[in-house]
Design a protein around this motif. Structure first.
Motif, PDB file in Angstrom:
ATOM      1  N   LEU A 166       0.835  -1.205   0.000  1.00  3.97           N
ATOM      2  CA  LEU A 166       0.000   0.000   0.000  1.00  3.97           C
ATOM      3  C   LEU A 166       0.867   1.250   0.000  1.00  3.97           C
ATOM      4  O   LEU A 166       0.597   2.208  -0.741  1.00  3.97           O
ATOM      5  N   LEU A 167       1.924   1.263   0.807  1.00  5.34           N
ATOM      6  CA  LEU A 167       2.832   2.412   0.811  1.00  5.34           C
ATOM      7  C   LEU A 167       3.524   2.570  -0.536  1.00  5.34           C
ATOM      8  O   LEU A 167       3.695   3.692  -1.025  1.00  5.34           O
ATOM      9  N   SER A 168       3.906   1.464  -1.133  1.00  5.13           N
ATOM     10  CA  SER A 168       4.615   1.544  -2.405  1.00  5.13           C
ATOM     11  C   SER A 168       3.702   1.966  -3.540  1.00  5.13           C
ATOM     12  O   SER A 168       4.135   2.652  -4.472  1.00  5.13           O
ATOM     13  N   ALA A 169       2.434   1.561  -3.460  1.00  5.01           N
ATOM     14  CA  ALA A 169       1.473   1.982  -4.480  1.00  5.01           C
ATOM     15  C   ALA A 169       1.101   3.447  -4.330  1.00  5.01           C
ATOM     16  O   ALA A 169       0.796   4.127  -5.312  1.00  5.01           O
ATOM     17  N   GLN A 170       1.148   3.926  -3.104  1.00  5.02           N
ATOM     18  CA  GLN A 170       0.722   5.291  -2.794  1.00  5.02           C
ATOM     19  C   GLN A 170       1.831   5.975  -1.995  1.00  5.02           C
ATOM     20  O   GLN A 170       1.697   6.185  -0.786  1.00  5.02           O
ATOM     21  N   PRO A 171       2.926   6.360  -2.631  1.00  9.46           N
ATOM     22  CA  PRO A 171       4.069   6.918  -1.893  1.00  9.46           C
ATOM     23  C   PRO A 171       3.738   8.170  -1.086  1.00  9.46           C
ATOM     24  O   PRO A 171       4.449   8.495  -0.140  1.00  9.46           O
ATOM     25  N   SER A 172       2.656   8.853  -1.429  1.00  7.61           N
ATOM     26  CA  SER A 172       2.290  10.047  -0.664  1.00  7.61           C
ATOM     27  C   SER A 172       1.942   9.714   0.788  1.00  7.61           C
ATOM     28  O   SER A 172       1.973  10.603   1.648  1.00  7.61           O
ATOM     29  N   LEU A 173       1.617   8.450   1.077  1.00  6.21           N
ATOM     30  CA  LEU A 173       1.386   8.037   2.457  1.00  6.21           C
ATOM     31  C   LEU A 173       2.638   8.192   3.309  1.00  6.21           C
ATOM     32  O   LEU A 173       2.554   8.352   4.521  1.00  6.21           O
ATOM     33  N   ALA A 174       3.780   8.107   2.645  1.00  9.31           N
ATOM     34  CA  ALA A 174       5.060   8.232   3.354  1.00  9.31           C
ATOM     35  C   ALA A 174       5.800   9.460   2.862  1.00  9.31           C
ATOM     36  O   ALA A 174       6.998   9.411   2.550  1.00  9.31           O
ATOM     37  N   ALA A 175       5.097  10.571   2.770  1.00  9.32           N
ATOM     38  CA  ALA A 175       5.679  11.814   2.270  1.00  9.32           C
ATOM     39  C   ALA A 175       6.933  12.171   3.062  1.00  9.32           C
ATOM     40  O   ALA A 175       6.953  12.110   4.286  1.00  9.32           O
ATOM     41  N   GLY A 176       7.979  12.518   2.335  1.00 11.89           N
ATOM     42  CA  GLY A 176       9.243  12.859   2.976  1.00 11.89           C
ATOM     43  C   GLY A 176      10.205  11.695   3.053  1.00 11.89           C
ATOM     44  O   GLY A 176      11.390  11.898   3.318  1.00 11.89           O
ATOM     45  N   SER A 177       9.717  10.483   2.831  1.00 10.67           N
ATOM     46  CA  SER A 177      10.580   9.309   2.826  1.00 10.67           C
ATOM     47  C   SER A 177      10.775   8.817   1.403  1.00 10.67           C
ATOM     48  O   SER A 177       9.912   8.981   0.538  1.00 10.67           O
ATOM     49  N   HIS A 178      11.912   8.203   1.188  1.00 10.58           N
ATOM     50  CA  HIS A 178      12.193   7.600  -0.117  1.00 10.58           C
ATOM     51  C   HIS A 178      12.836   6.250   0.121  1.00 10.58           C
ATOM     52  O   HIS A 178      13.656   6.091   1.032  1.00 10.58           O
ATOM     53  N   TRP A 179      12.449   5.270  -0.671  1.00 16.03           N
ATOM     54  CA  TRP A 179      13.094   3.969  -0.622  1.00 16.03           C
ATOM     55  C   TRP A 179      13.257   3.461  -2.040  1.00 16.03           C
ATOM     56  O   TRP A 179      12.624   3.941  -2.975  1.00 16.03           O
ATOM     57  N   LEU A 180      14.137   2.484  -2.188  1.00 11.79           N
ATOM     58  CA  LEU A 180      14.514   2.044  -3.523  1.00 11.79           C
ATOM     59  C   LEU A 180      13.496   1.106  -4.146  1.00 11.79           C
ATOM     60  O   LEU A 180      13.353   1.062  -5.367  1.00 11.79           O
ATOM     61  N   GLY A 181      12.812   0.326  -3.335  1.00 13.86           N
ATOM     62  CA  GLY A 181      11.851  -0.645  -3.844  1.00 13.86           C
ATOM     63  C   GLY A 181      11.308  -1.477  -2.704  1.00 13.86           C
ATOM     64  O   GLY A 181      11.663  -1.282  -1.536  1.00 13.86           O
ATOM     65  N   THR A 182      10.448  -2.410  -3.057  1.00 18.13           N
ATOM     66  CA  THR A 182       9.696  -3.165  -2.064  1.00 18.13           C
ATOM     67  C   THR A 182       9.656  -4.639  -2.427  1.00 18.13           C
ATOM     68  O   THR A 182       9.474  -4.991  -3.598  1.00 18.13           O
ATOM     69  N   VAL A 183       9.807  -5.486  -1.395  1.00 15.13           N
ATOM     70  CA  VAL A 183       9.644  -6.929  -1.547  1.00 15.13           C
ATOM     71  C   VAL A 183       8.427  -7.327  -0.720  1.00 15.13           C
ATOM     72  O   VAL A 183       8.452  -7.241   0.511  1.00 15.13           O
TER      73      VAL A 183
END
Length: 296
Positions: A166-183
């Motif tokens: 859900l966070l990866s589909a909607q990155p605005s949920l984690a505004a201010g954070s960045h990550w490279l990808g998701t498993v």
């Protein structure tokens, strides 16, 4: 004939009877894991660990950090979210840490695993917000642990896989954070409306309620935004719906311009979690995806 969602949901059902038939498969695995966690407590692992670091005011908003034996600088970080049907589970469960921690820390990674608020106090959307809060806190502290806040990879199993998806589909949920990808390790809830509109286990009612608007809000397939993060969707071929959902969601991600891969495994729901770090072929396939993110 049993609907595939009903069969698939057995893998994460938590309200079964005490006596478990020998054919229960993933359900038996899950209940055995819970019993082992209750009797043994948090797994004891070698190496340095920083435990119960707060990222919020609630006692459940805590994370553990496992560090490589050798001091590091700018180490990549695996950020792990446990499963448990959005109601139970914990950051120190055997299947969460036993094989992953030695594997990843042995390769110079920092491994972070978190607790979060759960049902009935926090619905899955609030849980996703907890994950985002923990991620931001971990990234703020990463340099002090010898990690690189720019090289985080999200990982989650079961309900935890739903939350990181859900966070990866909607990155605005984690505004201010960045990550490279998701498993995402064997999520059973990538398309929530489809689950809720067919026969399903009661645990989904407890998690998602009866409001179709909320179903779409917490459905990775429906919350999908432009700029979704690259994802590896690991699925159990022993569960009828798991791989179908994974392939359907991957197709949606690709249609939106995001990278998505599906890795099918002939393993139970629990084995997909437990054997990462132990099963050589499976672990190598996941590591190849992670390497592509880290080196990319």
């Amino acid at each position: 004939m049993r609907h595939p969602f009903l069969k698939g949901a057995l893998a994460i059902a938590l309200g079964a009877a005490t006596l478990i038939p020998a054919t229960a498969g993933p359900l038996r695995d899950k209940l055995m894991e819970r019993r082992a966690a209750r009797s043994a407590g948090e797994a004891s692992l070698p190496g340095k660990a920083l435990r119960d670091i707060p990222y919020g005011s609630d006692t459940r908003q805590r994370m553990d950090v496992y560090l490589p034996a050798q001091s590091t600088s700018n180490a990549p970080v695996i950020f792990m979210v446990h499963g448990g049907g959005w109601r139970t589970g914990g950051k120190g469960e055997t299947a969460v840490v036993e094989n992953k921690v030695p594997y990843f820390t042995g390769r110079g990674y920092i491994f972070v695993t978190i607790n979060y608020r759960m049902l009935p106090d926090a619905d899955p959307y609030v849980q996703a917000q907890d994950v985002a809060l923990a991620l931001a806190a971990a990234q703020a502290k990463a340099a002090g642990w010898g990690g690189d806040p720019r090289r985080f990879v999200l990982m989650g199993h079961s309900a935890g896989a739903h939350l990181v998806a859900l966070l990866s589909a909607q990155p605005s949920l984690a505004a201010g954070s960045h990550w490279l990808g998701t498993v995402a390790l064997d999520s059973g809830a990538l398309d929530v409306p489809e689950i809720m509109e067919h026969r399903h286990m009661r645990l989904y009612d407890e998690a998602f309620g009866s409001d179709p608007a909320f179903w779409r809000k917490v459905s990775p397939a429906h919350a999908l935004q432009p700029g979704a993060q690259p994802m590896l969707l690991v699925c159990s071929s022993q569960r009828d719906s798991a791989c179908r959902q994974a392939h359907d969601f991957a197709q949606r991600l690709r249609a939106g311009g995001s990278r998505a891969e599906v890795l099918e495994q002939a393993k139970s729901h629990r084995e997909i979690n437990l054997q990462l770090g132990a099963d050589q072929a499976y672990t190598s396939a996941v590591q190849t995806f992670i390497d592509s993110l880290i080196r990319g």
